[in-house]
Motif scaffolding. Structure first.
Motif, PDB file in Angstrom:
ATOM      1  N   TYR A  45      46.719  43.110  22.044  1.00  0.00           N
ATOM      2  CA  TYR A  45      46.628  42.195  23.178  1.00  0.00           C
ATOM      3  C   TYR A  45      47.148  42.789  24.469  1.00  0.00           C
ATOM      4  CZ  TYR A  45      46.281  39.060  19.188  1.00  0.00           C
ATOM      5  OH  TYR A  45      45.916  38.478  18.004  1.00  0.00           O
ATOM      6  N   SER A  51      43.067  39.886  31.689  1.00  0.00           N
ATOM      7  CA  SER A  51      42.654  40.860  30.683  1.00  0.00           C
ATOM      8  C   SER A  51      43.390  40.657  29.367  1.00  0.00           C
ATOM      9  CB  SER A  51      42.874  42.287  31.192  1.00  0.00           C
ATOM     10  OG  SER A  51      41.955  42.568  32.220  1.00  0.00           O
ATOM     11  N   ARG A  54      41.474  39.384  25.595  1.00  0.00           N
ATOM     12  CA  ARG A  54      41.573  40.120  24.331  1.00  0.00           C
ATOM     13  C   ARG A  54      41.692  39.193  23.122  1.00  0.00           C
ATOM     14  NH1 ARG A  54      45.464  43.914  27.367  1.00  0.00           N
ATOM     15  NH2 ARG A  54      43.965  45.341  28.308  1.00  0.00           N
ATOM     16  N   ASP A  95      36.419  41.523  32.204  1.00  0.00           N
ATOM     17  CA  ASP A  95      37.380  40.510  31.753  1.00  0.00           C
ATOM     18  C   ASP A  95      37.416  39.307  32.690  1.00  0.00           C
ATOM     19  OD1 ASP A  95      38.058  42.112  29.586  1.00  0.00           O
ATOM     20  OD2 ASP A  95      39.757  43.025  30.621  1.00  0.00           O
TER      21      ASP A  95
END
Length: 189
Positions: free
Chosen positions: A84, A106, A110, A133
């Motif tokens: 992550y 971002s 994830r 993202d």
């Protein structure tokens, strides 16, 4: 990676309304302060499902600036193991650095398995490192940017902005029928 029936990423606890923000020792939450990378890793680590947290829990990492004495060693190490968070090219995590809006988004992206999204912020070019993202987060309805059409990806994110985005990710909200027992009232929020 997937999302649950309510659209919450499956590795995050969207079912229980657990606290993920811990205020400061003086009892304030300081919503207009910026959020550090360490605070972000800690918030998201608290929000992992119990099962996922048990899978990734570790105190070991590759960061040259995160050792066993660092207050956020467990969240940073575990979130790194889970994929992550990432560090910088120089091998550091930079936990005390303010996290930018692009870095924050971002990290959240994830948690989901999609790689498609669209957006049209005037200050995020297709060449921006976090373009994909930011587009995904926009398509998910997590972010909407500013009224002037910008996203300000390199601007530090405030605690209030971070909490608003996380609450959208978790489909959390408060209305007149909401019942949350034992919630914290912050004197500055």
């Amino acid at each position: 990676k997937s999302t649950g029936s309510n659209g919450t990423p499956s590795e995050l606890n969207g079912k229980d309304h657990i606290k993920y923000v811990v205020g400061y020792p003086d009892g304030y939450v300081r919503p207009n302060n910026f959020v550090t990378r360490a605070e972000t890793a800690s918030m998201l680590y608290r929000l992992l499902t119990d099962e996922r947290r048990a899978e990734v829990r570790t105190f070991t990492n590759k960061f040259s600036d995160v050792d066993m004495k660092t207050w956020y060693v467990e969240p940073a190490s575990s979130m790194y193991k889970g994929g992550y968070i990432a560090g910088y090219a120089d091998g550091t995590f930079g936990g005390d650095r303010n996290i930018t809006r692009a870095e924050f988004v971002s990290m959240l992206v994830r948690f989901i398995g999609t790689d498609k999204g669209t957006m049209n912020f005037t200050d995020v070019s297709v060449n921006h490192w976090a373009y994909k993202d930011i587009a995904i987060a926009t398509s998910q309805g997590w972010i909407s940017g500013y009224s002037d059409g910008t996203f300000k990806p390199d601007q530090a994110i405030t605690r209030a902005e971070a909490m608003s985005i996380i609450n959208r990710v978790l489909n959390r909200g408060v209305n007149s029928s909401s019942k949350i027992n034992g919630f914290k009232i912050w004197p500055d929020n």
